[in-house]
Design a protein around this motif. Structure first.
Motif, mmCIF file in Angstrom:
data_model
loop_
_atom_site.group_PDB
_atom_site.id
_atom_site.type_symbol
_atom_site.label_atom_id
_atom_site.label_comp_id
_atom_site.label_asym_id
_atom_site.label_seq_id
_atom_site.Cartn_x
_atom_site.Cartn_y
_atom_site.Cartn_z
ATOM 1 N N VAL A 231 0.762 4.103 -2.986
ATOM 2 C CA VAL A 231 0.390 5.491 -2.661
ATOM 3 C C VAL A 231 1.558 6.438 -2.914
ATOM 4 N N GLU B 84 0.844 -1.205 0.000
ATOM 5 C CA GLU B 84 0.000 0.000 0.000
ATOM 6 C C GLU B 84 0.876 1.251 0.000
ATOM 7 N N LYS C 59 -1.835 9.882 2.587
ATOM 8 C CA LYS C 59 -3.047 9.233 2.057
ATOM 9 C C LYS C 59 -4.235 10.188 2.106
#
Length: 124
Positions: A80, A76, A115
């Protein structure tokens, strides 16, 4: 739980190959990470002993829940951070390489803020 960057790379690699091919063999990991098969074998033995992977009778590697948790967290971050760098105008090859280095050292607080920033940009 904090493990070394190299171990995170192995776990992330197993996750990615599994998504691409459906199953993962040590030779796939060796090829992707550009290391020798004996190096992967030693690492997988350590991972089995520490509960990160399981290997079946055919040599297929499977992440345990513990290993998958680490791999997904790193993956992740990679995705990102790559997207962030691309949005800043960094070329794709550089963005992927830099994200790979950054994903291991960035704090959880900073990553969460990145994020959230990316989500706000998408909603504009």
């Amino acid at each position: 739980m904090k493990i070394q960057e190299a171990a995170e790379n192995y776990l992330e690699c197993i996750l990615i190959i599994g998504k691409e091919k459906g199953q993962v063999r040590s030779v796939d990991v060796a090829h992707r990470l550009q290391v020798t098969k004996p190096t992967v074998s030693i690492t997988m033995k350590q991972f089995r002993e520490n509960g990160y992977v399981e290997t079946d009778e055919k040599g297929i590697l499977t992440l345990t829940e513990k290993g998958r948790e680490i791999a997904e967290r790193i993956y992740e971050r990679h995705v990102v951070l790559t997207e962030l760098l691309l949005s800043l105008g960094v070329d794709e090859e550089t963005a992927r390489a830099d994200a790979c280095r950054m994903e291991h050292d960035i704090s959880e607080i900073t990553f969460t803020c990145i994020k959230e920033h990316m989500r706000r940009q998408e909603n504009k």
